[in-house]
Design an enzyme around this catalytic site. Structure first.
Site, PDB file in Angstrom:
ATOM      1  N   ASP A  57       0.810  -1.217   0.000  1.00  0.00           N
ATOM      2  CA  ASP A  57       0.000   0.000   0.000  1.00  0.00           C
ATOM      3  C   ASP A  57       0.847   1.273   0.000  1.00  0.00           C
ATOM      4  OD1 ASP A  57       0.940  -0.557   2.562  1.00  0.00           O
ATOM      5  OD2 ASP A  57      -1.032  -0.999   3.377  1.00  0.00           O
TER       6      ASP A  57
ATOM      7  N   ASN B  88      -7.456  -2.755  14.343  1.00  0.00           N
ATOM      8  CA  ASN B  88      -8.851  -2.976  13.939  1.00  0.00           C
ATOM      9  C   ASN B  88      -8.990  -4.178  13.001  1.00  0.00           C
ATOM     10  OD1 ASN B  88      -7.784  -2.062  11.535  1.00  0.00           O
ATOM     11  ND2 ASN B  88      -9.125  -0.271  11.332  1.00  0.00           N
TER      12      ASN B  88
ATOM     13  N   HIS C 111      -7.250  -4.717  10.196  1.00  0.00           N
ATOM     14  CA  HIS C 111      -6.969  -4.507   8.764  1.00  0.00           C
ATOM     15  C   HIS C 111      -5.699  -5.254   8.341  1.00  0.00           C
ATOM     16  CE1 HIS C 111      -4.604  -0.471   9.513  1.00  0.00           C
ATOM     17  NE2 HIS C 111      -3.750  -1.457   9.408  1.00  0.00           N
TER      18      HIS C 111
ATOM     19  N   GLU D  26      -9.597  -1.884   5.340  1.00  0.00           N
ATOM     20  CA  GLU D  26     -10.221  -1.558   6.616  1.00  0.00           C
ATOM     21  C   GLU D  26     -11.464  -2.429   6.839  1.00  0.00           C
ATOM     22  OE1 GLU D  26      -8.534   0.135   8.548  1.00  0.00           O
ATOM     23  OE2 GLU D  26      -8.098   2.189   7.908  1.00  0.00           O
TER      24      GLU D  26
HETATM   25  C1  F6R Z   1       1.460  -1.442   6.100  1.00  0.00           C
HETATM   26  C2  F6R Z   1       0.211  -2.167   6.227  1.00  0.00           C
HETATM   27  C3  F6R Z   1      -0.558  -2.214   7.503  1.00  0.00           C
HETATM   28  C4  F6R Z   1       0.312  -2.442   8.732  1.00  0.00           C
HETATM   29  C5  F6R Z   1      -0.544  -2.357   9.991  1.00  0.00           C
HETATM   30  C6  F6R Z   1       0.270  -2.524  11.267  1.00  0.00           C
HETATM   31  O1  F6R Z   1       2.013  -1.602   4.808  1.00  0.00           O
HETATM   32  O2  F6R Z   1      -0.205  -2.685   5.260  1.00  0.00           O
HETATM   33  O3  F6R Z   1      -1.524  -3.236   7.419  1.00  0.00           O
HETATM   34  O4  F6R Z   1       0.943  -3.696   8.649  1.00  0.00           O
HETATM   35  O5  F6R Z   1      -1.214  -1.130  10.042  1.00  0.00           O
HETATM   36  O6  F6R Z   1       1.113  -1.417  11.413  1.00  0.00           O
HETATM   37  P1  F6R Z   1       2.166  -1.355  12.618  1.00  0.00           P
HETATM   38  O7  F6R Z   1       3.154  -2.415  12.375  1.00  0.00           O
HETATM   39  O8  F6R Z   1       2.756   0.032  12.504  1.00  0.00           O
HETATM   40  O9  F6R Z   1       1.375  -1.561  13.874  1.00  0.00           O
END
Ligand code: F6R
Length: 256
Positions: free
Chosen positions: A72, A141, A143, A148
């Site tokens: 992403d 959450n 995701h 989301e």
């Molecule tokens: C990032 C992504 C997100 C993160 C998730 C956890 O490329 O796709 O799904 O893996 O938000 O983020 P952290 O590791 O910062 O808690």
């Protein structure tokens, strides 16, 4: 319908979890089974990339034959901006290891036509032969990528609105307070097409999401629950992230 059980590996602490995930990725690359990697960003991945960089420097691993596709990117955040996922990948991996930047793909959140960019990205993944090993983190959450809650399990790479919770969680990366409202993300169906998936989750903040992903209903309310539709998923957690599991999986936790 409850889907399959992902393989769950619970280890004592965050450092061990990151080392385990890096070890698995390196082993697949060395064995020629991860020619195309799907990569994630975020705090969880920082120590994982540090392990990969160390393995490359020690001559135990080469990423020179690897092609990568990140999950992403924020919409409207230019690649040179420090908060972009392009910059994150340069900082934590590309500038430090031997992965060819020309083969390291991140969606272009500045593309004038984001729908066309999403299709181009999907086509590039297909042209590369598909993703052999997809690396995932998880949002508090539930995701995966930026899919989301509410994301369709059949979704493909697209633009979506980030939830308030996600924007708050990532606010520290945007000191000016301008947290983007939208992102381009691989879809859940795109992620599920990877031949193998490894998800790394660290800390008590992820415990509810991990429990929902593994033991909750198979539902778009927890996008990570879709991983139970895939036959080759390994979830690597520290004890804190596994602390809300209470089904049969908890036996594995007790053994760890
Ligand atoms: C990032 C992504 C997100 C993160 C998730 C956890 O490329 O796709 O799904 O893996 O938000 O983020 P952290 O590791 O910062 O808690």
């Amino acid at each position: 319908m409850s889907g399959r059980r992902p393989q769950l590996e619970v280890v004592a602490d965050a450092a061990t979890a990151a080392a385990r995930a890096a070890e698995l990725i390196a082993a697949r690359v060395v064995a020629g089974r991860a020619r195309v990697l799907g990569l994630a960003t975020g705090g969880t991945m920082v120590p994982l990339y540090a392990h990969l960089v160390a393995a490359v420097r020690a001559g135990r691993l080469s990423l020179s034959a690897v092609t990568s596709f990140n999950l992403d990117e924020y919409v409207g955040v230019a690649p040179q901006m420090p908060a972009s996922f392009h910059a994150y990948m340069r900082l934590h991996l590309l500038d430090e290891a031997d992965l060819d930047p020309a083969r390291a793909h991140v969606p272009d959140g500045m593309a004038p036509d984001l729908t066309a960019e999403a299709s181009r990205y999907e086509m590039a993944i297909t042209r590369a032969g598909g993703i052999d090993l997809q690396v995932l983190g998880i949002g508090a959450n539930g995701h995966i990528g930026f899919n989301e809650p509410g994301s369709d399990f059949g979704s493909r790479t697209r633009v979506l609105e980030l939830s308030e919770a996600t924007r708050r969680a990532n606010a520290a990366d945007f000191p000016d307070g301008a947290v983007p409202e939208r992102a381009l993300t691989m879809g859940i169906a795109t992620i599920l097409e990877a031949r193998e998936i490894v998800l790394l989750a660290i800390g008590a903040k992820k415990a509810a999401a991990i429990a929902a992903a593994i033991e909750g209903p198979l539902s778009p309310n927890c996008p990570a629950s879709a991983l139970r539709l895939h036959a080759q998923v390994r979830i690597i957690c520290d004890k804190a992230a596994a602390s809300q599991l209470d089904g049969p999986q908890a036996d594995i936790r007790r053994q760890a």
